[in-house]
Design a protein around this motif. Structure first.
Motif, PDB file in Angstrom:
ATOM      1  N   GLN A  47     -20.762 -13.529   1.568  1.00 37.93           N
ATOM      2  CA  GLN A  47     -21.988 -14.026   0.941  1.00 37.93           C
ATOM      3  C   GLN A  47     -21.708 -15.125  -0.074  1.00 37.93           C
ATOM      4  O   GLN A  47     -22.538 -16.021  -0.263  1.00 37.93           O
ATOM      5  N   LYS A  83     -18.217 -10.325  10.012  1.00 38.45           N
ATOM      6  CA  LYS A  83     -17.884 -10.388   8.589  1.00 38.45           C
ATOM      7  C   LYS A  83     -18.750 -11.438   7.916  1.00 38.45           C
ATOM      8  O   LYS A  83     -18.781 -12.599   8.355  1.00 38.45           O
ATOM      9  N   HIS A  84     -19.457 -11.035   6.865  1.00 38.55           N
ATOM     10  CA  HIS A  84     -20.361 -11.932   6.151  1.00 38.55           C
ATOM     11  C   HIS A  84     -19.843 -12.126   4.739  1.00 38.55           C
ATOM     12  O   HIS A  84     -19.868 -11.207   3.921  1.00 38.55           O
ATOM     13  N   SER A 135     -27.992  -8.022  12.553  1.00 34.93           N
ATOM     14  CA  SER A 135     -26.707  -8.179  13.238  1.00 34.93           C
ATOM     15  C   SER A 135     -26.386  -6.887  13.963  1.00 34.93           C
ATOM     16  O   SER A 135     -26.681  -5.796  13.472  1.00 34.93           O
ATOM     17  N   VAL A 147     -26.096 -12.028  16.034  1.00 37.41           N
ATOM     18  CA  VAL A 147     -26.598 -12.205  14.667  1.00 37.41           C
ATOM     19  C   VAL A 147     -27.895 -13.001  14.759  1.00 37.41           C
ATOM     20  O   VAL A 147     -28.012 -13.934  15.550  1.00 37.41           O
ATOM     21  N   VAL A 167     -29.269 -13.974   6.892  1.00 40.22           N
ATOM     22  CA  VAL A 167     -29.022 -13.033   7.986  1.00 40.22           C
ATOM     23  C   VAL A 167     -30.104 -11.958   7.940  1.00 40.22           C
ATOM     24  O   VAL A 167     -30.266 -11.276   6.926  1.00 40.22           O
ATOM     25  N   LEU A 190     -20.205 -16.735   8.094  1.00 43.04           N
ATOM     26  CA  LEU A 190     -20.248 -15.609   9.020  1.00 43.04           C
ATOM     27  C   LEU A 190     -19.113 -15.769  10.020  1.00 43.04           C
ATOM     28  O   LEU A 190     -18.939 -16.836  10.607  1.00 43.04           O
ATOM     29  N   LEU A 246     -23.747 -20.715   7.100  1.00 39.50           N
ATOM     30  CA  LEU A 246     -25.161 -20.477   6.811  1.00 39.50           C
ATOM     31  C   LEU A 246     -25.767 -21.591   5.957  1.00 39.50           C
ATOM     32  O   LEU A 246     -26.954 -21.909   6.108  1.00 39.50           O
TER      33      LEU A 246
END
Length: 297
Positions: A8, A5-6, A108, A117, A105, A13, A28
């Motif tokens: 943004q 699950k990202h 992945s 990832v 990213v 992450l 990130l």
């Protein structure tokens, strides 16, 4: 099945497989640092609150240097350079330049058995003290009992540059007093004022190191890349690729927590050249750090 699950908006992450009790959280915007890791139901890396990331550098990637540079000063190919001394109390440059960078990213993958990832930071501006361009990629791979972190650095500049690499994770034990470290070393660094390397001394690690209330901030020269962290609940085995392997161990002001940091260089490597390497223009260097966990039955 592993799920990735990202978020943004927050730069977060999350990697999870509830069936085999694996969970990971990567920030990130904080150098793509791995702030939480659970393998096979054991929470081995957790948030260090109330300690802050700015103070702990928890799980940060250390590049272009691990540890410290005295006064932030070094010379390379006849030219003098000056990093920002971001460790104000000791007037040292500390832990490199990418710990606070934002990674993107770029790939992945997930399956029933694993997830990975790949994250990237591309330096397109010359930095103070390090006027070079580079690309750094991190590949995190997760399995039920296994974890890998592959770091790949490419010199995208027209000039060679010096570097060392490191990783700064903190691990959790249910009882650090009753935990042990096993490693193979016959040489240990001697640290002087401001935690700057002044030499080496002989050491004997035939017997496991009992943590037992010690306040550690020590660095060993490893004869073997294998290190074992034995806790009351689990045994964690570390391995590393490459031929320059050092281990920095530090006990922070956080109960039952210990930093076990694999590095390719030591404190003030840019001056004493212990572990220091040079990456030529257009060349790439990669290292993989891996973990394997086993239950104590």
């Amino acid at each position: 099945m592993y799920n990735i699950k990202h978020n943004q908006a927050s730069g977060l992450l999350e990697i999870e497989n509830s069936k085999v009790n694996v969970y990971a959280k990567i920030y990130l915007n904080d150098g793509a640092s791995l702030q939480e890791l659970t393998l096979n139901g054991h929470a081995i890396i957790k948030d260090l609150s109330p300690l802050s990331y700015a103070d702990t550098y928890a799980s940060s990637i250390l590049f272009p240097f691990a540890n410290r540079i005295k006064d932030g000063k070094y010379a390379f190919k006849g030219e003098d350079f000056q990093f920002e001394a971001n460790q104000k109390e000791e007037n040292n440059a500390l832990h490199g330049l990418v710990y606070n960078k934002t990674f993107t990213v770029i790939n992945s993958t997930s399956s029933e058995d694993s997830a990975s990832v790949t994250l990237e930071y591309n330096e397109t501006n010359e930095s103070k003290g390090f006027p070079y361009l580079y690309n750094i990629q991190l590949e995190y791979i997760f399995g039920k009992e296994d974890f890998e972190l592959k770091v790949t650095v490419k010199n995208t500049d027209a000039k060679p540059f010096p570097f060392t690499l490191g990783w700064h994770p903190y691990f959790l034990s249910s009882n650090l007093y009753d935990s042990l470290l096993q490693l193979n070393s016959t040489s240990k660094l001697v640290l002087g004022d401001r935690n700057i390397t002044t030499g080496t001394m002989k050491t004997d690690t035939t017997l496991p190191i009992k943590i037992a209330g010690q306040q550690l901030d020590d660095c060993w020269v490893l004869n073997s890349d294998e290190v074992v962290f034995q806790t009351p609940n689990y045994k964690l085995k570390f391995n590393a690729t490459g031929d320059n392997n050092f281990l920095q161990v530090y006990t922070p002001p956080k109960e039952n927590t210990i930093a076990i940091e694999p590095t390719t260089g030591v404190s003030d490597s840019f001056n004493n050249e212990i572990g220091l390497k040079v990456l030529k223009a257009g060349e790439t260097c990669a290292i993989t750090w891996s973990l394997n966990i086993k239950n104590n039955n």
